[in-house]
Design an enzyme around this catalytic site. Structure first.
Site, PDB file in Angstrom:
ATOM      1  N   GLU A 230       0.876  -1.182   0.000  1.00 40.21           N
ATOM      2  CA  GLU A 230       0.000   0.000   0.000  1.00 40.21           C
ATOM      3  C   GLU A 230       0.906   1.221   0.000  1.00 40.21           C
ATOM      4  O   GLU A 230       1.385   1.644   1.054  1.00 40.21           O
ATOM      5  CB  GLU A 230      -0.908  -0.024   1.245  1.00 40.21           C
ATOM      6  CG  GLU A 230      -1.824  -1.246   1.328  1.00 40.21           C
ATOM      7  CD  GLU A 230      -3.012  -1.152   0.388  1.00 40.21           C
ATOM      8  OE1 GLU A 230      -3.292  -0.057  -0.114  1.00 40.21           O
ATOM      9  OE2 GLU A 230      -3.659  -2.194   0.146  1.00 40.21           O
ATOM     10  N   CYS A 264      -2.331   9.610   2.237  1.00 43.02           N
ATOM     11  CA  CYS A 264      -1.860   8.921   1.021  1.00 43.02           C
ATOM     12  C   CYS A 264      -2.732   9.217  -0.182  1.00 43.02           C
ATOM     13  O   CYS A 264      -2.247   9.285  -1.298  1.00 43.02           O
ATOM     14  CB  CYS A 264      -1.799   7.424   1.269  1.00 43.02           C
ATOM     15  SG  CYS A 264      -3.363   6.743   1.848  1.00 43.02           S
TER      16      CYS A 264
HETATM   17  P1  NAD Z   1       7.974   4.970   5.176  1.00 43.86           P
HETATM   18  O1  NAD Z   1       8.082   4.121   3.974  1.00 43.86           O
HETATM   19  O2  NAD Z   1       9.085   5.900   5.485  1.00 43.86           O
HETATM   20  O3  NAD Z   1       7.759   4.085   6.497  1.00 43.86           O
HETATM   21  C1  NAD Z   1       6.722   3.135   6.623  1.00 43.86           C
HETATM   22  C2  NAD Z   1       7.166   2.012   7.536  1.00 43.86           C
HETATM   23  O4  NAD Z   1       8.265   1.351   6.939  1.00 43.86           O
HETATM   24  C3  NAD Z   1       7.619   2.439   8.934  1.00 43.86           C
HETATM   25  O5  NAD Z   1       7.025   1.582   9.890  1.00 43.86           O
HETATM   26  C4  NAD Z   1       9.127   2.245   8.880  1.00 43.86           C
HETATM   27  O6  NAD Z   1       9.675   1.883  10.125  1.00 43.86           O
HETATM   28  C5  NAD Z   1       9.246   1.089   7.917  1.00 43.86           C
HETATM   29  N1  NAD Z   1      10.559   1.000   7.259  1.00 43.86           N
HETATM   30  C6  NAD Z   1      11.508   1.953   7.139  1.00 43.86           C
HETATM   31  N2  NAD Z   1      12.574   1.464   6.473  1.00 43.86           N
HETATM   32  C7  NAD Z   1      12.300   0.184   6.186  1.00 43.86           C
HETATM   33  C8  NAD Z   1      13.012  -0.851   5.513  1.00 43.86           C
HETATM   34  N3  NAD Z   1      14.219  -0.650   5.002  1.00 43.86           N
HETATM   35  N4  NAD Z   1      12.416  -2.056   5.391  1.00 43.86           N
HETATM   36  C9  NAD Z   1      11.181  -2.264   5.890  1.00 43.86           C
HETATM   37  N5  NAD Z   1      10.464  -1.329   6.518  1.00 43.86           N
HETATM   38  C10 NAD Z   1      11.005  -0.113   6.665  1.00 43.86           C
HETATM   39  O7  NAD Z   1       6.586   5.761   5.003  1.00 43.86           O
HETATM   40  P2  NAD Z   1       5.975   6.878   5.940  1.00 43.86           P
HETATM   41  O8  NAD Z   1       6.773   8.125   5.816  1.00 43.86           O
HETATM   42  O9  NAD Z   1       5.697   6.350   7.292  1.00 43.86           O
HETATM   43  O10 NAD Z   1       4.553   7.081   5.236  1.00 43.86           O
HETATM   44  C11 NAD Z   1       4.365   7.955   4.171  1.00 43.86           C
HETATM   45  C12 NAD Z   1       4.193   7.205   2.872  1.00 43.86           C
HETATM   46  O11 NAD Z   1       3.237   6.183   3.026  1.00 43.86           O
HETATM   47  C13 NAD Z   1       3.650   8.084   1.768  1.00 43.86           C
HETATM   48  O12 NAD Z   1       4.285   7.741   0.550  1.00 43.86           O
HETATM   49  C14 NAD Z   1       2.187   7.724   1.711  1.00 43.86           C
HETATM   50  O13 NAD Z   1       1.555   7.978   0.493  1.00 43.86           O
HETATM   51  C15 NAD Z   1       2.239   6.275   2.009  1.00 43.86           C
HETATM   52  N6  NAD Z   1       0.965   5.815   2.540  1.00 43.86           N
HETATM   53  C16 NAD Z   1       0.234   4.933   1.805  1.00 43.86           C
HETATM   54  C17 NAD Z   1      -1.000   4.528   2.276  1.00 43.86           C
HETATM   55  C18 NAD Z   1      -1.847   3.549   1.538  1.00 43.86           C
HETATM   56  O14 NAD Z   1      -2.770   3.018   2.158  1.00 43.86           O
HETATM   57  N7  NAD Z   1      -1.588   3.260   0.280  1.00 43.86           N
HETATM   58  C19 NAD Z   1      -1.472   5.014   3.484  1.00 43.86           C
HETATM   59  C20 NAD Z   1      -0.683   5.909   4.203  1.00 43.86           C
HETATM   60  C21 NAD Z   1       0.546   6.298   3.729  1.00 43.86           C
END
Ligand code: NAD
Length: 484
Positions: A230, A264
């Site tokens: 997602e 998002c």
């Molecule tokens: P992010 O990708 O920085 O972090 C998300 C999660 O990934 C966190 O829990 C983080 O600890 C983990 N993470 C970080 N590095 C990782 C790695 N190397 N391997 C595995 N996991 C890792 O995203 P964010 O800043 O928390 O959220 C914002 C983004 O999420 C935006 O792009 C937004 O559009 C998207 N988003 C999508 C949806 C959806 O339902 N499609 C909903 C909300 C947010």
């Protein structure tokens, strides 16, 4: 495409090693628990969902306070509307539908298969890992959990390190509600998340940025763990020439500024008919001032999650201005200390500026003027497939052209965000905005194995195909070739 801020982590090597050991132990315990009850009964699943509902009810005020603390300010109404209410509604929906979702599907066989019978059993996958982002921290961890529990799985949750107060509250709430081998929370930053996604789950759900999503898929591939991704991206809004700004703009502003654009599916850029940009901007400005008067001193407006994210948004606007874009302040002023970023429109920014190349994820509305509908559609189709698309107008033929001429994760016509709030509409991206879907029965199926089962009958014609092959087998093959 992500434009997200580089993660900063204060994780120590010892802390990460301890988390890794905990992940391994929890996963082993959950897999062992699963093996004692491979396909839990309706009563077991319903009880887990009921406990989850009671947990959210009992903890909702602490969650609201913790999330507001993490953001700096996030109104209780926003957290109730976007995190608490949708999760509780989804639990009620799942509990009402659970029996129907669990029922085996009878399948009618071709005459060549008769008189055997067949059905499809819906079974849990085992243990599901759920990694969440910070922007709707409760919703985006618990919504997938609802589908996972309804489908009979056990689950481990890894909320974002950018909402530490909430993550701590969630860990306590879950520990109080579930045995660790049913549902457990692991907290930590990217290093812990990396270890988490490298663990051999039976399914992973990742909600976050496209860049991190790629890493998650790579890690999961080593275990052949299927992933529901997602992700985000730039969600366009098309304002058709037939649009009535009085109707459209309040809805657009609401969807853009809810959670200060840290959504998002927030409208990222608006495609506005050439010659109507000035009217559009004055309507947006008036509406921003109506919905959020007196910024930065307005408690209904959510703060930006961190100083780094605030600095990134500031830089996006500065870069666009330096590169010749028009920047229009839509109301109020910024407060860097309180991380209140007053809404801004950026018009005509070059394609290679951050504001046009990255997901904005904040209260900046990019505006692009277009001449013909074909041009607007081509503009969208040249870019990565968006998570959401919005269209405002009255012209049904144009609406159909947009719906059939573009691909997006989901669409709301004449409003924003709302397709997400319906339990019976599958939610998920496409292409760079992700793959797979959940919510309602789509979630139940994502976390289930649909197992086809054929039951042979006492009489079977297959024996005519046994060797040694002679005339009977040849006759049967001819028959199958013609009629099969
Ligand atoms: P992010 O990708 O920085 O972090 C998300 C999660 O990934 C966190 O829990 C983080 O600890 C983990 N993470 C970080 N590095 C990782 C790695 N190397 N391997 C595995 N996991 C890792 O995203 P964010 O800043 O928390 O959220 C914002 C983004 O999420 C935006 O792009 C937004 O559009 C998207 N988003 C999508 C949806 C959806 O339902 N499609 C909903 C909300 C947010």
């Amino acid at each position: 495409m992500d434009g997200q801020v580089a993660p900063r982590t204060d994780e120590t090597a010892t802390g990460v090693a301890e988390s890794e050991a905990r992940i391994t132990a929890l996963l082993a315990a959950q897999k062992a628990g699963w093996a004692t009850d491979v396909t839990p009964s309706h009563a077991t699943r319903d009880d887990r969902l009921a406990r989850l509902d009671r947990m959210v009810e009992a903890w909702h005020e602490r969650f609201i306070t913790a999330i507001s603390e993490d953001f700096g300010n996030r109104p209780a109404v926003v957290t109730t509307l976007t995190d608490i209410v949708p999760v509780r509604a989804a639990i009620r929906h799942a509990r009402r539908q659970l029996r129907a979702w669990m029922r085996p599907r009878r399948v009618s066989l071709a005459w060549t298969g008769k008189p055997a019978s067949a059905q499809i059993l819906r079974q849990p996958l085992g243990v599901v890992g759920i990694v969440g982002p910070w922007n709707y921290p409760l919703n985006l961890v618990l919504s997938p959990l609802i589908g996972a529990l309804a489908a009979g799985n056990r689950a481990m949750l890894k909320p974002s390190e950018l909402t530490p107060a909430f993550s701590q509250a969630l860990a306590l709430a879950v520990a109080e509600t579930f045995a660790e081998d049913e549902v457990a929370v692991v907290t930590g930053g990217p290093d812990v998340a990396t270890a988490f996604t490298a663990a051999p789950f039976d399914h992973l759900v990742f909600t976050g940025s496209t860049a991190v999503g790629r890493k998650v898929v790579e890690a999961a591939a080593k275990n052949l763990t299927p992933v529901t991704l997602e992700l985000g991206g730039k969600s366009p809004v098309i304002l058709d020439p037939s649009v009535d700004f009085d109707k459209a703009v309040p809805r657009l502003v609401w969807g853009k500024l809810l959670n200060s654009g840290q959504t998002c599916v927030a409208p990222d850029y608006a495609l506005v008919p050439l010659g109507r940009v000035a009217d559009f901007l004055s309507a947006v400005k008036a509406e921003v001032e109506r919905q959020y008067p007196g910024l930065p001193a307005n408690a209904d407006y959510t703060s930006i999650i961190s100083a780094r994210h605030f600095a990134r948004l500031t830089q996006l606007v500065e870069e666009a201005r330096d590169r010749g874009a028009e920047v229009v302040e839509l109301g109020g002023a910024h407060d860097a200390e309180g991380r209140v970023f007053a809404p801004v429109a950026v018009i005509g920014a070059p394609e290679d500026t951050g504001v046009m190349a990255e997901e904005i994820f904040g209260p900046i509305l990019a505006v692009v003027a277009y001449d013909t509908l074909d041009e607007a559609i081509a503009y969208i189709n040249r870019r990565d497939r968006p998570l959401a698309l919005y269209w405002f107008g009255e012209d049904k033929a144009a609406e159909t052209r947009v719906l059939t001429g573009t691909i997006a994760g989901g669409v709301t016509i004449n409003d924003t965000l709302l397709h997400l709030a319906q339990d019976d509409l599958p939610f998920g991206g496409v292409g760079a905005s992700g793959y797979g879907a959940y919510h309602g029965e789509a979630g139940f199926l994502t976390f289930s194995k649909e197992k086809p089962v054929l039951k042979q009958s006492a009489i079977s014609g297959v024996k005519f195909l046994y060797p040694p092959y002679g005339r009977v087998a040849s006759f049967m093959l001819k028959l199958l070739g013609r009629l099969g």
